[in-house]
Design an enzyme around this catalytic site. Structure first.
Site, mmCIF file in Angstrom:
data_model
loop_
_atom_site.group_PDB
_atom_site.id
_atom_site.type_symbol
_atom_site.label_atom_id
_atom_site.label_comp_id
_atom_site.label_asym_id
_atom_site.label_seq_id
_atom_site.Cartn_x
_atom_site.Cartn_y
_atom_site.Cartn_z
ATOM 1 C CB ALA A 100 -0.938 0.005 1.203
ATOM 2 C CB CYS A 101 0.476 4.306 -1.894
ATOM 3 S SG CYS A 101 0.887 3.350 -3.352
ATOM 4 C CG PHE A 102 0.035 4.094 4.461
ATOM 5 C CD1 PHE A 102 -0.807 3.168 3.882
ATOM 6 C CD2 PHE A 102 0.353 3.950 5.818
ATOM 7 C CE1 PHE A 102 -1.334 2.118 4.624
ATOM 8 C CE2 PHE A 102 -0.169 2.912 6.559
ATOM 9 C CZ PHE A 102 -1.006 1.985 5.952
#
Ligand SMILES: *Cc1c(COP(=O)(O)O)cnc(C)c1O
Length: 453
Positions: free
Chosen positions: A360-362
């Site tokens: 995921a993008c965090f």
């Protein structure tokens, strides 16, 4: 077939077989989860063995807390083992019914039951535990003098205190659940409720989940038993039909040992609440995590590896979408990770400290930080044990990451591994179909009556 425990050896065997049958595939199937159905059966047996009596003889009904793993085939398996089901939403109730639980073995708990949900539960004969005085009033109104087929109880917050994880502690003085038993005037108000509502005949409590010590849970139950005794003393033997003691047995996430056991909890219950087992009250339990967590694991491919600031990082396909609590609250929910090569065989290299990241993008999307494991390489597999409850069955939709396939695992007659589909993998290309746009015309879909349910 006798169950082989889901330890590192069996996980490796299942994984090798899953790779061989391409249930895991580095191009097509990057993440998958497994539920050991033999293990589930053995755990249910351990639960039945630990508690005195059985549903047939002494009125002990063990329900499974559906939120721990609500996949219908898993629920159906538990129904087949004679369990009941604890549900807390219309969705869980629908799944419990679809799984074949008879209504009289379903218990409906929730602090926010709507009129419609209560009506449905009463119509079905599902047991209901009211969470507040307002809900008791609402039920009384809905019954309108009828005698319900449902067992109806009231949830008590025994206010015995919290455990190690605040978000999992339901018996603190200000918890949102139940009627706070020690708040001024509430005991009297509860006694009046039993006086007023002839249909009210059960007492319910659930002190908390992971992080609560056994003696805290048992002390919560003791308070509920003591209150039931007070009602019995005031209104006579039989006025309280039974006590629902909730669930909450914690799970050991550190290694493969099953501890604490149901037997250890029963010992604590005997010490703190001996009257629970004296036959005056039927008993319901609502365990979730302790029945499923250690009977499930997930496995994901390593897509890339890199190094940042001197720290090796393995980027895998398992992250926040299947390990939400661990990612957002890593100290409360640490998970083990096992390193396997592309064939599923456990890697035995010298341990190297590395981060295991999700897709995921965090930046916080990490399954483990600074974890000593044999060096991971692209194409390797990471195994995440103890995730049969509240992990892959409860996915988080961040980044439109699809829900992974879940497979049931059994040992077949020849000692081989047999798989069944518990949940097919979601196709990321079909996720947009749930959104309010007609995929063909690209036009917005107009609102029709009933859409806002
Ligand atoms: C979540 C919950 C359970 C199950 O808790 P576990 O920790 O999974 O055993 C049981 N009863 C109620 C009311 C719950 O909210």
């Amino acid at each position: 077939m006798t169950a082989v425990p889901l330890d590192a050896v069996r996980r490796e065997r299942v994984l090798q077989e899953a790779v061989r049958r391409r249930l895991l595939d580095p191009e097509q199937s990057l993440l998958a989860a497994f539920v050991d159905l033999d293990g589930v059966a053995a755990t249910v047996r351990a639960l039945h063995d630990a508690f005195p009596g059985s549903p047939e003889v002494r009125g002990v009904l063990h329900t499974f807390a559906a939120k721990a793993n609500c996949l219908v085939p898993v629920l159906a398996e538990l129904a087949g083992h004679g369990m009941g089901c604890e549900v807390a939403t219309a969705g869980e109730l629908a799944r419990a019914l679809a799984a074949g639980f008879p209504a009289e073995r379903i218990v409906f708990d929730s602090p926010a039951k709507t009129r419609a949900e209560l009506e449905r539960a009463l119509e079905l004969g599902v047991a209901v535990n009211a969470d507040s005085f307002q809900e008791l009033e609402r039920i009384d109104g809905l019954l309108g003098g009828r005698v319900p087929a449902s067992r109806i109880g009231v949830r008590l917050n025994c206010q015995v205190g919290g455990g190690a994880i605040a978000a999992m502690s339901t018996a603190t003085s200000t918890s949102k659940f139940g009627v706070p038993l020690t708040d001024p005037g509430n005991r009297e108000r509860l006694m009046r409720a039993f006086d007023t509502y002839p249909w009210l005949s059960w007492v319910h409590t659930h002190t908390g989940s992971q992080g609560c010590p056994l003696d805290l849970m048992a002390r919560g139950v003791a308070q509920a038993v003591e209150f039931a005794d007070q009602v019995t003393a005031a209104f006579g033997e039989g006025r309280i039909a039974g006590i629902d003691i909730g669930g909450g047995l914690p799970v050991n996430f550190a290694d493969d040992e099953v501890t604490p056991t149901f037997g250890m909890y029963v010992e604590q219950l005997r010490a703190h609440a001996p009257r629970l087992f004296e036959g005056g009250y039927a008993v319901v339990t609502e365990f979730g995590r302790s029945l499923l967590a250690k009977n499930g694991f997930m496995a994901a491919y390593v897509e890339y590896t890199k190094s940042a600031g001197g720290r090796p990082i393995a980027v895998t396909h398992a992250g926040v979408q299947v390990a939400t609590r661990t990612v957002f609250s890593p100290d409360a929910w640490p998970l083990r990770i096992e390193a396997h090569d592309p064939s599923g065989t456990a890697k035995r290299g010298r341990p190297v400290r590395q981060d295991i990241a999700g897709p995921a993008c965090f930046a916080g999307d990490l399954l483990a930080r600074d974890r000593a494991l044999p060096a991971l390489e692209p194409g390797d597999l990471v195994v995440v044990p103890d995730t049969g409850a509240y992990y892959f069955s409860t996915p988080f939709r961040y980044n439109s990451l699809p829900e992974p396939a879940v497979y049931g695992v059994r040992t077949d007659a020849d000692g081989g591994v047999a798989f069944t589909v518990v949940r097919p993998a979601q196709d990321p290309w079909q996720l947009s179909e749930q959104d309010g746009v007609d995929p063909l015309s690209q036009d917005p879909v107009p609102v029709r009556a009933g859409d806002a349910r």
